[in-house]
Design a protein around this motif. Structure first.
Motif, mmCIF file in Angstrom:
data_model
loop_
_atom_site.group_PDB
_atom_site.id
_atom_site.type_symbol
_atom_site.label_atom_id
_atom_site.label_comp_id
_atom_site.label_asym_id
_atom_site.label_seq_id
_atom_site.Cartn_x
_atom_site.Cartn_y
_atom_site.Cartn_z
ATOM 1 N N ALA A 20 0.829 -1.203 0.000
ATOM 2 C CA ALA A 20 0.000 0.000 0.000
ATOM 3 C C ALA A 20 0.867 1.257 0.000
ATOM 4 C CB ALA A 20 -0.924 0.000 1.216
ATOM 5 N N ALA A 21 1.936 1.241 0.786
ATOM 6 C CA ALA A 21 2.831 2.397 0.849
ATOM 7 C C ALA A 21 3.493 2.657 -0.492
ATOM 8 C CB ALA A 21 3.879 2.175 1.937
ATOM 9 N N LEU A 22 3.944 1.586 -1.145
ATOM 10 C CA LEU A 22 4.592 1.733 -2.444
ATOM 11 C C LEU A 22 3.615 2.276 -3.481
ATOM 12 C CD1 LEU A 22 6.639 -1.609 -2.504
ATOM 13 C CD2 LEU A 22 7.358 0.651 -1.688
ATOM 14 N N TYR A 23 2.375 1.817 -3.406
ATOM 15 C CA TYR A 23 1.354 2.287 -4.337
ATOM 16 C C TYR A 23 1.080 3.779 -4.140
ATOM 17 C CZ TYR A 23 -3.253 3.217 -6.244
ATOM 18 O OH TYR A 23 -4.309 3.787 -6.905
ATOM 19 N N VAL A 24 0.854 4.192 -2.889
ATOM 20 C CA VAL A 24 0.550 5.595 -2.633
ATOM 21 C C VAL A 24 1.737 6.477 -3.014
ATOM 22 C CG1 VAL A 24 -0.043 7.296 -0.868
ATOM 23 C CG2 VAL A 24 -1.138 5.048 -0.839
ATOM 24 N N ARG A 25 2.941 6.013 -2.744
ATOM 25 C CA ARG A 25 4.125 6.775 -3.134
ATOM 26 C C ARG A 25 4.176 6.960 -4.644
ATOM 27 N NH1 ARG A 25 9.738 4.140 -1.654
ATOM 28 N NH2 ARG A 25 9.156 2.909 -3.482
ATOM 29 N N ASP A 26 3.805 5.915 -5.394
ATOM 30 C CA ASP A 26 3.775 6.028 -6.851
ATOM 31 C C ASP A 26 2.712 7.024 -7.315
ATOM 32 O OD1 ASP A 26 5.826 4.224 -7.107
ATOM 33 O OD2 ASP A 26 4.542 2.520 -7.637
ATOM 34 N N GLY A 68 3.421 10.312 -9.403
ATOM 35 C CA GLY A 68 2.733 10.514 -10.673
ATOM 36 C C GLY A 68 2.044 11.861 -10.773
ATOM 37 N N LEU A 69 1.710 12.442 -9.623
ATOM 38 C CA LEU A 69 1.087 13.772 -9.603
ATOM 39 C C LEU A 69 2.126 14.885 -9.631
ATOM 40 C CD1 LEU A 69 -1.695 13.098 -6.933
ATOM 41 C CD2 LEU A 69 -2.042 13.508 -9.377
ATOM 42 N N GLY A 70 3.411 14.498 -9.669
ATOM 43 C CA GLY A 70 4.470 15.500 -9.661
ATOM 44 C C GLY A 70 4.694 16.117 -8.301
ATOM 45 N N ILE A 92 -5.478 5.863 -12.298
ATOM 46 C CA ILE A 92 -4.852 5.300 -11.110
ATOM 47 C C ILE A 92 -5.256 3.848 -11.017
ATOM 48 C CG2 ILE A 92 -4.794 5.362 -8.600
ATOM 49 C CD1 ILE A 92 -5.075 8.280 -8.664
ATOM 50 N N ASP A 93 -4.321 2.937 -11.147
ATOM 51 C CA ASP A 93 -4.581 1.517 -11.085
ATOM 52 C C ASP A 93 -3.959 0.947 -9.836
ATOM 53 O OD1 ASP A 93 -3.891 1.551 -14.552
ATOM 54 O OD2 ASP A 93 -5.866 1.423 -13.616
ATOM 55 N N SER A 94 -4.732 0.166 -9.077
ATOM 56 C CA SER A 94 -4.223 -0.416 -7.838
ATOM 57 C C SER A 94 -3.172 -1.486 -8.130
ATOM 58 C CB SER A 94 -5.368 -1.039 -7.043
ATOM 59 O OG SER A 94 -4.888 -1.672 -5.902
ATOM 60 N N VAL A 95 -2.108 -1.487 -7.318
ATOM 61 C CA VAL A 95 -1.092 -2.534 -7.422
ATOM 62 C C VAL A 95 -1.098 -3.407 -6.176
ATOM 63 C CG1 VAL A 95 0.376 -1.127 -8.891
ATOM 64 C CG2 VAL A 95 0.730 -1.068 -6.419
ATOM 65 N N ALA A 96 -1.929 -3.032 -5.203
ATOM 66 C CA ALA A 96 -1.949 -3.787 -3.947
ATOM 67 C C ALA A 96 -2.871 -4.968 -4.063
ATOM 68 C CB ALA A 96 -2.394 -2.879 -2.810
#
Length: 232
Positions: A128-134, A138-140, A228-232
């Protein structure tokens, strides 16, 4: 209060703020606007960020006690002082303490055991942390230093919904809301287990969960086309 401001207010309740910021946030008029905005999101049949239709504005809405317990309602109508908020956070929003109830998604959503470098039993910097960080990248934007070790902190997740709404990305905000907040059921149970009364924070969690549930009818129409695509 606009939808984005409701989520910003929720974020500040769980994140670090100084005394001036908290006093402004909980000023009676400002706080009343927040509760009114949350009440609309709980009941208006419209997608997140959509303009309120005239018919909805004229409709009588149910009182908040239809959605919250009496103790939660009392706590939300009398938010804690800055000193009380700071003391609660020091006891419960700090990791490694017996009564820790840190609002970080990875702690309640164990990472996949095959993910390299990520703890398999749940811990900081999970999927989840890695996803939110991405998403932040991605939003700059950059993850604030206070959340460097836990970009999936509830305060940052809530604030991301507000950022997406203010950026005109309502579809992405709705998808993020639908994908990311399922862990709050487990977190709510953790708050309930505290010896100290946590009704204020449980009430806020119930608001988020209720708003998320209200948006479910719109989920299928939005997520498939969201960037935004979930990776979790």
């Amino acid at each position: 209060m606009e939808d984005a401001a409701v989520f910003s207010t929720l974020a500040q309740c769980f994140g670090p703020v100084d005394e001036r910021e908290w006093n402004e946030l909980t000023d009676p008029a400002q706080w009343s606007d927040f509760l009114a905005g949350a009440r609309r999101l709980l009941q208006d049949n419209r997608p997140l960020g959509a303009d309120e239709r005239p018919a909805l504005a004229m409709r009588a809405r149910l009182p908040l006690q239809e959605f919250l317990s009496a103790s939660e309602l009392s706590a939300l109508f009398a938010p804690p002082s800055y000193q009380d908020k700071h003391a609660f956070a020091a006891r419960h929003f700090t990791g490694g303490l017996p009564d820790s109830a840190v609002p970080v998604e990875s702690l309640y959503q164990p990472a996949h055991p095959t993910t390299p470098g990520v703890p398999a039993g749940g811990g900081y910097m999970g999927d989840a942390a890695l996803y939110v960080r991405d998403v932040v990248d991605g939003l700059g934007l950059a993850v604030p230093p206070a959340f460097a070790a836990c970009p999936d902190h509830l305060a940052l997740e809530l604030d991301l919904v507000a950022v997406l709404l203010r950026s005109g990305r309502e579809d992405a905000a709705l998808a993020f809301l639908a994908e990311r907040f399922g862990w709050l059921t487990a977190y709510r149970a953790r708050l309930l287990a505290l010896d100290e009364d946590a009704s204020f924070y449980i009430g806020l969690i119930d608001l988020v969960m209720g708003i998320s549930a209200q948006q479910e009818p719109f989920e299928d129409d939005v997520i498939s086309g969201c960037a935004i695509d979930s990776v979790a």
